[in-house]
Design a protein around this motif. Structure first.
Motif, PDB file in Angstrom:
ATOM      1  N   SER A 239      -3.737  -5.746  -5.222  1.00  0.00           N
ATOM      2  CA  SER A 239      -3.763  -5.218  -3.859  1.00  0.00           C
ATOM      3  C   SER A 239      -4.915  -4.233  -3.720  1.00  0.00           C
ATOM      4  N   SER A 240      -5.295  -4.006  -2.503  1.00  0.00           N
ATOM      5  CA  SER A 240      -6.355  -3.019  -2.261  1.00  0.00           C
ATOM      6  C   SER A 240      -6.131  -2.454  -0.877  1.00  0.00           C
TER       7      SER A 240
ATOM      8  N   THR B  71      -6.177  -0.435   5.764  1.00  0.00           N
ATOM      9  CA  THR B  71      -5.566  -1.772   5.915  1.00  0.00           C
ATOM     10  C   THR B  71      -5.285  -2.321   4.529  1.00  0.00           C
ATOM     11  N   LEU B  72      -4.167  -2.974   4.406  1.00  0.00           N
ATOM     12  CA  LEU B  72      -3.770  -3.533   3.125  1.00  0.00           C
ATOM     13  C   LEU B  72      -4.429  -4.893   2.920  1.00  0.00           C
TER      14      LEU B  72
ATOM     15  N   ASN C 244       4.679  -4.638   3.513  1.00  0.00           N
ATOM     16  CA  ASN C 244       4.233  -3.486   4.300  1.00  0.00           C
ATOM     17  C   ASN C 244       4.171  -2.219   3.467  1.00  0.00           C
ATOM     18  N   PHE C 245       3.259  -1.364   3.887  1.00  0.00           N
ATOM     19  CA  PHE C 245       3.057  -0.087   3.191  1.00  0.00           C
ATOM     20  C   PHE C 245       4.316   0.754   3.320  1.00  0.00           C
ATOM     21  N   LEU C 246       4.806   1.236   2.145  1.00  0.00           N
ATOM     22  CA  LEU C 246       6.046   2.000   2.138  1.00  0.00           C
ATOM     23  C   LEU C 246       5.829   3.506   2.163  1.00  0.00           C
TER      24      LEU C 246
ATOM     25  N   SER D 149       0.441 -17.560   2.887  1.00  0.00           N
ATOM     26  CA  SER D 149       0.623 -16.601   3.985  1.00  0.00           C
ATOM     27  C   SER D 149       0.908 -15.196   3.481  1.00  0.00           C
ATOM     28  N   GLU D 150       1.202 -15.088   2.177  1.00  0.00           N
ATOM     29  CA  GLU D 150       1.501 -13.752   1.651  1.00  0.00           C
ATOM     30  C   GLU D 150       0.234 -13.002   1.249  1.00  0.00           C
ATOM     31  N   PHE D 151      -0.937 -13.626   1.472  1.00  0.00           N
ATOM     32  CA  PHE D 151      -2.205 -12.988   1.095  1.00  0.00           C
ATOM     33  C   PHE D 151      -3.178 -13.068   2.261  1.00  0.00           C
ATOM     34  N   ASN D 152      -4.162 -12.162   2.227  1.00  0.00           N
ATOM     35  CA  ASN D 152      -5.191 -12.224   3.262  1.00  0.00           C
ATOM     36  C   ASN D 152      -6.595 -12.215   2.682  1.00  0.00           C
TER      37      ASN D 152
END
Lengths: 836, 226
Positions: free
Chosen positions: A90-91, A100-101, A174-176, A206-209
């Motif tokens: 992740s970044s 933005t994640l 989502n960011f926690l 769909s779980e990645f961008n």
């Protein structure tokens, strides 16, 4: 045998009507079987293709350590391709105040192909190595980046950990906030080689961008194995291949395997057994009907066969006339039947596709007719098989026809019974015509039963299937408002302390949602005798103890509920112990324990007090409004089997703490996005009510539609059969009709007699079919009501009315069709024929 | 009293290319209570004549009067009523209704008329025909002779103006033939029933009071025997 062939052919040409009727019966029968096979195959193919796009084209997944192991896997002749995947990390990108994640996945070109990712490409190409990256358009737009293909991007890749449960956060969760921590792994610079749209229709992608080519850093890889053939041996193959590469099978693509008929349990065998049983039943039914029409044709050729016998035809030759007839009619009927089945499938699938677009269209993929040579082969085999079995019995009869049979005058339509019922009831209402009609239908029990049992089966089958689909549709609509919309689109259960976070997350996503907060508990209360409705005594335990569903609603939505129900909110404003009593419950609460009733269990006035017990707590609620009976539609959003007490949420202050779970009832048109948003936040109890309800509704509406189509087809086949049988019955009684005319029966009287006969056929079948259908209807109601949400028994009399009308229509049409030939009865000619 | 008068009756069949003159200019009359036999070879037209007399087949030309009324100035429904009430027909092959028992077959014309059955007449008829014990039997449970008796009973139940019998003994053995002829003669003598009987058998024909001979559609002889 040539002579027999020629004779049979001429006879068929002469009796064009009979021949056409028989051919139509064969066409419909073969067509129905072909449509079932073709439709089933097309549906299966659609599901297979859909799953390949959504879940990926692979059979099983093995965890490996390096790309080199792929070569070993590819050596297996059954392995067609290997798609590789690794979660790179992740970044967070962008300014500290507006990060933005990014979730980066490393994939190979096989993954792009087998997971159908090319369709999402907007610009450029997919990455070929670990230094190249492709980003989603959404990511670029959200950050206002002026990025194009060829630019570079620097990312700090690492691992996100949910600290509370020490778990790595995978993908675009989502960011926690403070509940998570970031562990940096590496700083990476990538060249942007392409831009894609959001891959919403791919379960994994769909779980990645962001997607990069595969790195060779030796960390674990997931290998998705695509096989040449999917069969039962896939389980052993997967284990074998995992051993070869020293890895382990981490997952089987169960859905795709299922659609290829492979399961590890006995499920597939059971499904195959059921499908085979249905096909065999259909074949048996079609064989029975074709056999009937062949018997009818045989009866009309008794004299011909007797004459053949008199000039020396053997039993084999006589039997051959029936077989040849079946062969000729089959040669015409089967090909047309196959085409008809194909056409019917295409039409039905098109209607399904248009009516249920959201379910049966998936991107560019849509439900369409798939043709396989096997379908034609099976359809033809089933048609030939039906004909073969159909001509056995008539063939046997034909072989035994003797010369004497043709010389006897009472041979063609013998009275098979020693006693004929009096027909007194019919005689009272319709005189001699009624008496004759009643007696005539009993003269040949086999023929009579052939007609009435066919109609009986069609009615019972059609009504039973209709009952089932109707009950299931009713179940799905029970939690709806009267206009068909649902009270809630998304339901979730979250800790009270997370409420602000959840609300903010939904808002941040730009989603429009009306969020209602609730907390509910089942609580008991003891009631005085005067407060109990004795008709609902079954609701109470030990006579006076009852359970109520107590639900606290936030202020805003309590106000809205009061407005909707014409209740004065002022009584609840800042009054935490005031409540609205929805005095309605559905269940086995009446005097008869096996009967579901809807009623008002309590008899309470305004300002009554209810002393609630919950665990060791006692709380008092003062009832301000009582909503009874038919006004209790709002109850359907809570529970149906208990009376509901609605209170302000503040009533539950004594119970609420940060960890107490509260319910969110969210109204939104963007239910899928809201569900995803909440699920991404790590909330596990999130349910897309709108989607589930719509799916159920579509399935049962589809089922109802299929029932109607099936019933229409069966009615047509049975109708043709009945037409044929009745037409034959009339044909072989022409001499008898001539006698009746000669002794003074008018033409109108003769028609009246025949119409009464046809009505009797219909009535006799309905007399048994309707009560048995009602019994099955009640049994289905019991099973469904007990197994799911209880509801009151109902009967849709319209369906029964339609069934009765269809039966009478079929029989009367058959009779009217045959009456045209009766009109041509020449008394003199028939009497002369009878004198030969 | 004249019960039947036939005037210049002709019957022609057009079968495509050919025209068949089944009857040519037949004229005769019958008095009430006469027993008339019509004889002729096969294909001579005697059955055609019988069907015309019985209101079953329309003549191409000519008139038929029964009891002073023209038969063929009636509509189809009126003809049906005529056949019910004024004509009794007996066939060679009995032509009973297979689902009706003896009693029901005999009373069929009465029930078609919607009238009440005269039970005494029925009982008398059954006794005369020797069918009392078989009144509830179906035709399939009767012998040929018994079936023909039922046919006679049906023809007589309404006391018709004329009884027309088309080879009534053609399908019976000698003993039954004699019994049937006895019955017919008895009904003629006892009830003054006018009977017209078709036969190719001269022995049977000689039992009638008068013989009409038909040949090639023409009445060639009219002989009163007794």
């Amino acid at each position: 045998m040539e002579m027999i062939f020629t004779l049979t052919l001429k006879t068929l040409k002469q009796n064009r009507k009979r021949t056409l009727l028989t051919v139509f019966t064969i066409i419909l029968s073969v067509g129905m079987m072909t449509a079932v096979l073709c439709g089933g195959w097309s549906m299966l193919r659609f599901l297979q293709e859909k799953e390949k796009i959504y879940g990926g084209d692979y059979a099983y997944r093995i965890e490996i350590t390096s790309q080199q192991q792929v070569e070993k896997l590819m050596q297996d002749k059954d392995v067609e391709d290997v798609s590789l995947f690794r979660f790179a990390g992740s970044s967070f990108y962008g300014e500290p105040s507006n990060k933005t994640l990014l979730a980066v996945a490393e994939i190979n070109s096989a993954f792009v192909k087998n997971f159908s990712l090319e369709q999402y490409l907007l610009e450029g190409r997919f990455p070929l190595n670990e230094n190249e990256i492709i980003l989603t358009q959404d990511f670029i737009d959200d950050n206002g980046l002026a990025i194009s293909v060829g630019d570079t991007i620097q990312l700090s890749l690492g691992m996100r950990v949910w600290d509370e449960i020490n778990t790595e956060l995978y993908g675009l969760v989502n960011f926690l906030g403070e509940r998570e921590s970031f562990h940096l792994n590496a700083e990476r610079t990538y060249t942007i080689v392409g831009i894609v749209s959001e891959m919403n229709e791919s379960k994994i992608a769909s779980e990645f961008n962001a997607y990069s080519g595969l790195g060779s850093d030796g960390s674990a890889l997931s290998a998705f194995i695509k096989c040449n053939h999917i069969s039962k041996s896939i389980y052993s193959e997967a284990e074998k291949n995992a051993k070869v590469v020293g890895g382990q099978v981490s997952a089987l693509h169960s859905e795709l395997l299922l659609y290829h008929g492979v399961t590890d349990g006995k499920g597939a065998v059971k499904v195959l057994a059921v499908v085979s049983a249905v096909i065999l039943l259909l074949m048996a039914a079609c064989a029975a009907m074709i056999s009937n029409v062949l018997s009818i044709s045989l009866q009309e050729r008794i004299k011909q066969l007797g004459m053949l016998a008199s000039i020396g035809a053997t039993g084999r030759q006589k039997k051959a006339s029936v077989t040849i007839e079946a062969f000729i009619l089959g040669m015409i009927g089967i090909p047309f039947g196959l085409l008809f089945g194909l056409g019917l499938t295409a039409v039905v699938l098109a209607v399904i596709r248009i009516s249920f677009e959201t379910t049966f269209t998936f991107g560019a993929l849509e439900l369409k007719t798939h043709i396989h040579w096997m379908i034609f082969l099976l359809g033809a085999i089933s048609g030939i098989g039906s004909l073969f079995f159909a001509c056995q019995a008539p063939g046997r009869i034909a072989s035994k026809v003797t010369v004497i049979d043709t010389l006897k005058q009472s041979n063609v339509y013998k009275v098979k019974r020693k006693k004929i019922p009096h027909g007194q009831v019919m005689s009272i209402f319709f005189g001699i015509y009624g008496a004759l009609a009643s007696k005539n239908i009993y003269r040949n029990p086999k023929r009579f039963h052939a007609i009435t049992v066919s109609m009986f089966l069609a009615v019972v089958l059609g009504l039973s299937l209709y009952s089932f689909s109707d009950f299931m549709l009713f179940q799905t609509s029970m939690d709806m408002k009267e206009d068909g919309s649902s009270y809630t689109d998304v339901e979730a259960a979250i800790p009270y302390k997370d409420l602000p976070t959840a609300v903010k997350a939904i808002s941040d996503e730009g989603l429009s949602a009306d969020i209602s907060c609730r907390i509910s508990r089942y609580m008991t209360a003891t009631f005085e005798e005067e407060a109990i409705n004795s008709d609902m005594a079954g609701y109470f335990i030990n006579g006076n103890l009852a359970e109520l569903y107590v639900v606290g609603i936030d202020e805003e939505h309590l106000y809205a509920l009061c407005e909707e129900s014409n209740i004065d909110y002022a009584a609840y404003d800042a009054q935490s112990n005031h409540g609205i009593l929805i005095n309605s419950a559905t269940g086995n609460y009446g005097t008869s324990p096996n009967r579901v009733v809807i009623g008002s269990p309590l008899s309470m006035e305004r300002e009554s007090e209810i002393n609630l017990e919950y665990n060791d707590n006692s709380k008092t609620v003062i009832v301000q409004d009582v909503v009874n009976g038919s006004n209790a539609n709002i109850q359907s959003q809570f529970v149906r089997d208990r009376a509901v007490l609605i209170v302000p949420m503040s009533f539950f202050e004594w119970l609420l703490n940060g960890d107490t779970y509260i319910d969110l009832a969210i109204e939104t048109s963007q239910h899928e996005q809201v569900t995803e948003c909440l699920a991404d936040m790590g909330f596990f109890q999130v349910f897309d009510v709108a989607k589930a309800t719509e799916n159920s509704r579509q399935i049962y509406t589809l089922l109802k539609m299929m029932v109607c189509i099936f019933t229409i087809l069966m009615t047509m086949i049975i109708g043709l059969n009945v037409c044929n049988t009745i037409a034959n019955t009339i044909n072989v009684r022409r001499n008898e009709f001539a006698v009746l005319r000669s002794v003074g029966m008018t033409a109108v009287g003769l028609k009246k007699m025949l119409l009464l006969e046809s009505a009797l056929y219909g009535i006799k079948s309905l007399i048994f079919a309707i009560p048995i259908s009602l019994m099955i209807h009640y049994i289905m109601y019991s099973l469904i009501s007990k197994g799911m949400t209880p509801f009151m028994f109902y009967i849709k009399w319209g369906a029964y009315g339609i069934a009765a009308i269809m039966v009478i229509f079929v029989v009367v049409m058959a009779m009217l069709f045959s009456l045209r030939s009766v009109e041509k009865v020449e008394i003199v000619e028939e009497l002369k024929m009878g004198s030969i | 009293m004249e019960i039947l008068r036939v005037e210049n009756v002709c019957k022609t069949y057009d079968t495509g290319d050919t025209t068949v003159n089944a009857l040519t200019d037949i004229s005769f009359s019958v008095q009430k209570g006469e027993f008339v036999a019509i004889i002729g070879a096969s294909g001579s037209g005697k059955s055609t004549l019988l069907h015309i007399l019985g209101g079953i087949d329309r003549p191409t030309s000519g008139e038929v009067f029964v009891d002073g009324q023209s038969v063929y100035e009636r509509t189809e429904d009126q003809l049906a009523v005529f056949r019910r009430r004024q004509v009794g027909l007996i066939y060679q092959f009995y032509n009973l209704i297979p689902v009706l028992n003896v009693e029901e077959n005999i009373t069929l014309p009465v029930r078609l008329d919607g009238r009440k059955i005269n039970k005494k007449r029925l009982a008398r008829l059954l006794q005369t025909l020797g069918l009392t014990k078989r009144r509830k039997h179906l035709p399939s449970q009767l012998s040929g002779g018994q079936q023909q008796r039922v046919a006679i009973g049906r023809a007589l139940m309404n006391a018709p103006a004329i009884l027309l019998a088309d080879e009534p003994t053609g399908n019976l053995d000698t003993q039954n033939t004699q019994e049937i002829m006895q019955l017919l003669k008895a009904s003629n003598k006892t009830y003054k029933q006018t009977i017209i009987l078709i036969t190719h058998d001269r022995e049977i024909a000689l039992q009638a009071d008068r013989i009409l001979e038909i040949q090639d559609g023409e009445l060639i002889r009219d002989v009163v025997i007794r």
